[in-house]
Write a protein that holds these residues in place. Sequence first.
Motif, short mmCIF file in Angstrom:
data_model
loop_
_atom_site.label_atom_id
_atom_site.label_comp_id
_atom_site.label_asym_id
_atom_site.label_seq_id
_atom_site.Cartn_x
_atom_site.Cartn_y
_atom_site.Cartn_z
N ALA A 1 0.83 -1.20 0.00
CA ALA A 1 0.00 0.00 0.00
C ALA A 1 0.87 1.26 0.00
CB ALA A 1 -0.91 0.00 1.22
N LEU A 2 0.46 2.23 -0.79
CA LEU A 2 1.17 3.51 -0.81
C LEU A 2 0.78 4.36 0.39
CD1 LEU A 2 3.02 5.49 -2.30
CD2 LEU A 2 1.03 6.26 -3.62
N HIS A 3 -0.46 4.26 0.83
CA HIS A 3 -0.93 5.06 1.97
C HIS A 3 -1.60 4.13 2.98
CE1 HIS A 3 -0.70 8.15 -1.26
NE2 HIS A 3 -0.19 8.84 -0.28
N PRO A 4 -0.81 3.36 3.74
CA PRO A 4 -1.39 2.45 4.72
C PRO A 4 -2.12 3.20 5.83
CG PRO A 4 0.99 2.59 5.01
CD PRO A 4 0.67 3.29 3.74
N VAL A 5 -3.19 2.58 6.31
CA VAL A 5 -4.00 3.14 7.39
C VAL A 5 -4.15 2.08 8.47
CG1 VAL A 5 -6.27 4.09 8.00
CG2 VAL A 5 -5.24 4.65 5.79
N GLY A 6 -4.18 2.51 9.73
CA GLY A 6 -4.33 1.58 10.84
C GLY A 6 -3.00 1.26 11.49
N PHE A 7 -3.03 0.92 12.77
CA PHE A 7 -1.79 0.68 13.50
C PHE A 7 -0.98 -0.46 12.91
CE2 PHE A 7 -3.95 2.85 17.20
CZ PHE A 7 -3.10 3.93 17.21
N GLU A 8 -1.62 -1.54 12.50
CA GLU A 8 -0.86 -2.64 11.92
C GLU A 8 -0.33 -2.27 10.54
OE1 GLU A 8 0.35 -5.40 13.39
OE2 GLU A 8 -0.44 -4.29 15.09
N GLY A 9 -1.10 -1.49 9.79
CA GLY A 9 -0.64 -1.06 8.47
C GLY A 9 0.61 -0.20 8.54
N LEU A 10 0.77 0.53 9.63
CA LEU A 10 1.92 1.42 9.78
C LEU A 10 3.06 0.83 10.60
CD1 LEU A 10 0.10 4.83 10.21
CD2 LEU A 10 1.95 4.39 8.60
N ARG A 11 2.85 -0.36 11.13
CA ARG A 11 3.86 -0.94 12.03
C ARG A 11 5.23 -1.09 11.34
NH1 ARG A 11 4.14 -3.60 16.74
NH2 ARG A 11 1.86 -3.59 16.97
N GLY A 12 5.25 -1.63 10.14
CA GLY A 12 6.52 -1.86 9.48
C GLY A 12 7.29 -0.58 9.24
N ALA A 13 6.62 0.44 8.74
CA ALA A 13 7.28 1.70 8.45
C ALA A 13 7.78 2.38 9.72
CB ALA A 13 6.33 2.63 7.70
N PHE A 14 6.96 2.39 10.77
CA PHE A 14 7.38 3.02 12.03
C PHE A 14 8.56 2.28 12.65
CE2 PHE A 14 3.92 6.01 12.42
CZ PHE A 14 4.44 6.96 13.31
N THR A 15 8.50 0.97 12.65
CA THR A 15 9.57 0.19 13.26
C THR A 15 10.89 0.39 12.53
OG1 THR A 15 7.95 -1.46 14.00
CG2 THR A 15 10.26 -2.13 13.96
N LYS A 16 10.84 0.36 11.21
CA LYS A 16 12.07 0.55 10.43
C LYS A 16 12.59 1.97 10.56
CE LYS A 16 13.85 -1.97 7.91
NZ LYS A 16 15.02 -2.88 8.07
N ALA A 17 11.71 2.97 10.48
CA ALA A 17 12.14 4.36 10.62
C ALA A 17 12.74 4.60 12.00
CB ALA A 17 10.97 5.30 10.38
N ALA A 18 12.17 3.98 13.03
CA ALA A 18 12.71 4.14 14.39
C ALA A 18 14.10 3.54 14.50
CB ALA A 18 11.76 3.50 15.40
#
Length: 292
Positions: free
Chosen positions: A240-257
Amino acid sequence: MKLVLGRDDLAAAALAAVREAGAQPERVDIKPVHKASRGFVNASDADLCEVAIVTVLQALAYGKPVLLLPVTTLGRHQHQTLVTLGGLSVADVEGHSVGVRAWSQTTGVWMRGFLTEQYGVDLRKTQWTTYEGHHVDGAEDPSWVSRAPQGSKLPADFLQGRVDFGIMGNELPSDDRIHTVVERAHEVAEQWAKDQGFIPVNHVVGVSEAAAAERPAAILAAYDAMRSVLGAQEEGGDVALHPVGFEGLRGAFTKAAAYALEQDVIPHPVDYDELVERTCTALGVPPSRLGG
């Protein structure tokens, strides 16, 4: 209730939903939208605000009253953002100079992460120059990063050869001499996204703790409205280009962190699940209400 959203379609949907929920919304139009981040994070001068994912991470690390409404307002590939004028390659990044607008700029965090993870670059063997400070009070550039003289601008320094490489997204100047450093950047970016399961996220939606506690119904209504807009626009694809929801954003947040910690953008690890719990507690809902 003050809302700062850069996209007109998301703003219109959120305003209508907030109004329907019984609050009085006001859209604060700030362009470019990242200029609203400092006031939102440090002074809570907006209730709901589009912010960079790294700004959220820094806000959490420095104890700011910021929560996450898990909506992606801007996602994009980033491998093409490292550019040069000469015949330099990724192998030349060590020992040369690289300019980036701000050390906490999300585009820079993603690109530097790729450099270390995919190309084995030691960031501390590169001459880094920044041109702006951080949105979050208390955050400083690492000791191994230099600040350009006041009044300097990255595009000008880059075009005039004062830095060998530049990491630039929207501020990339138009010049036929410029070329992307990562070969076949688009193909590399698409493969990276497939391997990771997400496309790099730039902007999400932040909520002040006070607004979450005082107007939870309006905040949740805004989330539902923006989710509907993005869901209708999402094209078929592997990620997804624009993920929504906590699980949808988990990968991006974890990697960015992880990238941000490695690069001294944040002083200590940030736990995504703690952010989810804080947000849900403030809004009085279980994680499943927000895609968790």
